[in-house]
Design a protein around this motif. Sequence first.
Motif, mmCIF file in Angstrom:
data_model
loop_
_atom_site.group_PDB
_atom_site.id
_atom_site.type_symbol
_atom_site.label_atom_id
_atom_site.label_comp_id
_atom_site.label_asym_id
_atom_site.label_seq_id
_atom_site.Cartn_x
_atom_site.Cartn_y
_atom_site.Cartn_z
ATOM 1 N N ARG A 54 -41.210 31.579 25.824
ATOM 2 C CA ARG A 54 -41.140 30.119 25.940
ATOM 3 C C ARG A 54 -40.474 29.737 27.260
ATOM 4 N N VAL A 55 -40.913 28.634 27.813
ATOM 5 C CA VAL A 55 -40.514 28.298 29.177
ATOM 6 C C VAL A 55 -40.311 26.795 29.330
ATOM 7 N N LYS A 87 -37.815 30.652 32.461
ATOM 8 C CA LYS A 87 -37.975 31.377 31.195
ATOM 9 C C LYS A 87 -36.757 31.149 30.302
ATOM 10 N N THR A 88 -37.012 31.065 28.996
ATOM 11 C CA THR A 88 -35.895 30.877 28.064
ATOM 12 C C THR A 88 -35.464 32.178 27.416
ATOM 13 N N GLY A 89 -36.269 33.218 27.541
ATOM 14 C CA GLY A 89 -35.940 34.470 26.872
ATOM 15 C C GLY A 89 -36.303 34.464 25.392
ATOM 16 N N ILE A 90 -36.999 33.437 24.952
ATOM 17 C CA ILE A 90 -37.380 33.328 23.544
ATOM 18 C C ILE A 90 -38.866 33.641 23.416
ATOM 19 N N ASP A 112 -42.689 33.965 22.296
ATOM 20 C CA ASP A 112 -43.646 32.975 21.810
ATOM 21 C C ASP A 112 -44.956 33.706 21.492
ATOM 22 N N GLU A 116 -49.165 29.168 16.530
ATOM 23 C CA GLU A 116 -48.142 29.552 17.506
ATOM 24 C C GLU A 116 -46.797 29.567 16.802
ATOM 25 N N PHE A 157 -42.535 31.397 17.187
ATOM 26 C CA PHE A 157 -41.606 31.901 18.196
ATOM 27 C C PHE A 157 -40.335 32.414 17.529
ATOM 28 N N ASP A 158 -39.551 33.136 18.279
ATOM 29 C CA ASP A 158 -38.267 33.606 17.772
ATOM 30 C C ASP A 158 -37.459 32.392 17.327
ATOM 31 N N PHE A 159 -36.733 32.528 16.267
ATOM 32 C CA PHE A 159 -35.865 31.470 15.710
ATOM 33 C C PHE A 159 -36.662 30.341 15.056
ATOM 34 N N ALA A 160 -37.971 30.517 14.912
ATOM 35 C CA ALA A 160 -38.769 29.424 14.343
ATOM 36 C C ALA A 160 -38.575 29.359 12.837
ATOM 37 N N ASP A 161 -38.468 28.156 12.335
ATOM 38 C CA ASP A 161 -38.507 27.928 10.902
ATOM 39 C C ASP A 161 -39.948 27.614 10.518
ATOM 40 N N ASP A 195 -41.557 24.816 12.195
ATOM 41 C CA ASP A 195 -41.718 24.895 13.646
ATOM 42 C C ASP A 195 -43.071 25.448 14.059
ATOM 43 N N VAL A 198 -46.759 26.072 14.882
ATOM 44 C CA VAL A 198 -47.827 25.174 15.303
ATOM 45 C C VAL A 198 -49.142 25.676 14.732
ATOM 46 N N ARG A 204 -27.928 30.135 27.993
ATOM 47 C CA ARG A 204 -29.214 30.723 27.631
ATOM 48 C C ARG A 204 -30.060 31.040 28.863
ATOM 49 N N LEU A 205 -30.069 30.126 29.817
ATOM 50 C CA LEU A 205 -30.959 30.283 30.974
ATOM 51 C C LEU A 205 -30.374 31.175 32.054
ATOM 52 N N PHE A 263 -40.692 25.448 25.691
ATOM 53 C CA PHE A 263 -42.034 25.117 25.239
ATOM 54 C C PHE A 263 -42.910 26.356 25.212
#
Lengths: 312, 519
Positions: free
Chosen positions: A189-190, A199-202, A204, A239, A241-245, A248, A250, B459-460, B515
Motif C-alpha cells: 500500500r502506498v 510506500k507504507t510497508g503494508i 496489499d 483486495e 491488506f495486512d491489518f484489514a478487518d 476493509d 474491497v 511508519r513511513l 491506498f
Amino acid sequence: MSIWRSLVLGCSLLVIVNSTAVAQTPTSTLRVTKDMSVIWRLGFSAPATVVRAGTQLDVVGRQGNWYEVIVPASGTTTPGMHGLIAANQVELIGGRVPPNLAPRPRSPSSSAGNGRDRGVARAVPASEHRAHARGFGEIGYGWMQAHQTFRAVFDQGAVTWWGAGAEYGSRTGGFVQGAFRRFHGTGERVFVFDDEVTKTGIGDTVTITPVDFTIGYRSTRGHGATYVGAGFGRYFYTETFDFADAGDKVKLRLTSYHVMAGYERRLSAWIATAFEVQYTHVPDALSGNVAEAFKESNMGGVEVRIRVAVGR
Amino acid sequence: MFDLFRGLATGRITICLTALAALWLSTQGGPAGAAQIQLQPIPVRVTIGEVLAFRDAATRHLNYLPGQVLVKFKNGTSRAAQQRALMALRSRPALDDLKWIGSVAIVTDAGQPDAPVLAAQLREQPEVAYAEPNYLYRTTSTPNDPSFTSRQWNLQALDLPRTWDISPGGSNSLIVAVVDSGVTTATSPIPFRTWNGSDFVDIAIPFAVNPDLPASRLVSPQDFGFLGGSTVLDTEGHGTHVASTIGEETNNGIAEAGIAYGVRIMPVKVCVSYWDVQFAGSALGIPGFAPPDSGGCLNSDVAQGIRYAADNGAKVINLSLGGPSPSQTVQDALLYAVSKGAFVAVAAGNDYDDDNPTEYPAAFASSIDGVMAVGAVGRSLRHAYYSSSGPYVEIAAPGGDEEEAGTQGGIWQSTIFQPDSDPELVLFPRFDRYAETPFQGTSMASPHVAGIAALIMSRLGASGTPAVVERVIKATARACDSIDCDPATPGVGKSGRNDLFGAGLIQPRAALLGFGFAR
C-alpha cells in the motif's frame, strides 16, 4: 510470475502439444466397398497396395475426397505406413468423419506432374468451416491501462493471467466463447503525491477474475485460422491488506468490454494452439489517492496470450 | 489582557468544590504551607523590566510585551549599518547587548513602551528587513471540571485502538516537541520567593513528574521562559495536558491513553504562567500579586523554542498557542523547522464566536507544506463552538465542546491537578499532583494531529517528510459530508475543504494504511 517464466511455461506447453500431435492414433474405421481398390502412397507417388471389398482400414485423417489410412501390412509395405484411398471406395463404419488435413508434402518424384496429385490439392478448399466445440486453457501477459497505479502498488506495470474457457463454432465461421482468467498478486500500500510514491510497508493483495463472453468470426485456411471477436464481461475484484478487518476488504463487480483477434494453428484433430491479443475496457474501476494521482480509472488493458484448445 | 482561559467563568463554577478541597489541604500543613522555611529561592534569568512588562501587558490587556520588538536586518547589512539603524531609537541600544534568535534580534527600549510604535520606527530604517512587536500568544484551551471517569471519546472517534494495531504507539526513536507551558521534569520541591499578601516568603514548591508520562519518555527539555536551563516546570498544566494527548503512557493501568505512547516527548517551555510571573516578580523584589491573567507565550521564546526543537532532533512539533498578530519571526522559525524535517501542528485558535479573527501562527500553515492548522470538533464530531475558521484551517480533530456535552465533551488527559494552583484560590501552589482533567480548545485538537503525525512518521520512516505527512493527513481525512460538520450552515462543508474543518476530520488508521490498487 515474470514474463520469462510465463513464456517458458507456454512454450513448454506447446512442445507437449506438438509431441502429442506427432503420436496421434487412428480415430475412425472404414470399410472398403469396392473390390480391388488402390491405396496410394502419400503424395501419390505410387500405389502402396490393393485391397479387397470388406477390408477394414484405420483412418488417420482426411484430405478432401481422400482418406489417409494405415496401409494393411503386406510384403510391399512397412508396418504403420500411411496411404490414401478415395472416399467413394469406402464407407465409415466406426467413429466420426476425421478432420480435413492439408496435403502432406509431396516427394520430389511426385511433384513432376502427377494428375491425381494435383486433383487432391484442388480438393482442399481455401477456407472450410465446421461446427466445433472445445475447451481451452491459456496463459497471458497483460499491460494494465492503469499501469502507473499498478506499478506503484506492485512495482510492475503488467500482470500474468491464467485462464480457461469453452468455445462453440458454427459451420458459418461464427463462434461464441466464454472464458475466465485470474490474476493474484501482493504488492504494498502506498501514497502518491506529485507522482512520488511513498510506500507504507503494508502488504496489499489483489485478486482479479474477469469472466467474459465473446462473439466472433473465424476464417480457416488449411491448418490455420484467423479470428476476431468482441464481447463483454464482469470483473470480479477483491483486495485486502495486512491489518484489514472484514469491513476493509474491497469487493467490486465491474463491467468490461473487449475486442480480440488471434491466429490458431491446428496441431491434430483434437488439439490446436492460438496466439491472441485482446483489449479490455473496464471504466470507472479505480479511485483513491493512487489512481487519482495518476488520473487513471480503467482497470482494463492489452493482453497477449497463448491458448491451447482441446476438442473438435 | 488577552483572555487566557476561555469560558473561565463557567469553569470556575464547576471546579469550585474541588478547589475548596485543595485549599483546605494547603491550610492543613500541606506541602506548600509547610514549606515556609529559610530557603534560597531559585534565580530567574529575566529582568525586573521584563517581569513588569508582563504584568503591564496583563493589566492593559496587551497582546505584546511593552517596549520590546523583534528586528531582522536585511541580508548583507554590516554591523556598523545595523548599529546605525538602532540609533534611530531613543534608547540607542548597543548591537552587542542584543539577544539574538537566529538572525532576529530582540530589541528592548524602556523609553518607548508602545511596541508597535517602536517597530514602526525601526521599519523606517533602510537596513531593516522587518520589525515587529514581541507578541504574546496564548495557550488555547479551557480547563473544565475534573473527573476521574475515563471518557476518551476522542480516541474512540478516531478509531485509535485499531490504529495502534498498525503502529503501536509509534517509534521510540521519534521525538515530539511540545512547545508550550512545559512538562515538568523536576522530581523534588524547588524553592521560590512569592508574596503572601503582606510580605515576601521563600517556600519550597512541590513538583513531580507526571507518573503517566515518566521521565524516561522525556528528552532534551529546555526552558525559554523565566528560569532557563534544562529543568522544565509546568506551572499551569496546559503543556502537560497537550503532552499527555500526544504520548501519555498506555496499557499501564494508569489514567488515560495517549496517541503516540511509544515516542519520546521534548518539553520546550515558551509560555509563562501566572505563577512564573509571580515568582519572578517576587524574586526581583516586586511586591504584591501579579494580575490574574499574567503570562503568555512571547514570540521571541516561541521562535527560539521551535528552532531549538528542530535543532535537537524533534520530528514533530506541537504549537497549541496563538493570537491575532502575525509574526515574521515565528513564521521564519516554522520554515526553519520544516527545513530540518520537522512537521508542525498548530492550533487554529479559539475565537470563532469572538469575531473570528485570523489567528497566528496558524494562518502561516496553509502556505507551508509540513505545517498544519488544526480546527476542533466536539463529541458529536461537529464544529466546536469556539474553533476559529478561515482559509488557513487545514484539518480538524477532537478538541472538545463543553457547550455541547458538558465536561463529558471535553478532552480528558492527565495533567496537573488544577485546583492546586488556581491563583484565585491558593497563595502557595503545588505542582506535584496529577489528575485526569477535561480541557477543551484547538489546543487539544492540535496534539491529536501531532500524535498521529508521529505515528505516520514512525511508519513511513525516512520517506515521511513534513510535506508528505501533511498530504497523507489531508488525503485520508474524513470529508465533512460524512460527519455533518456544520448543520447550522447549509451548504458548507458538504464536500471538499472548507474553512471550518479544512480537509475534514483526521483519520489516523487510514493515514497509516495508505491506498491499494483500486481504493
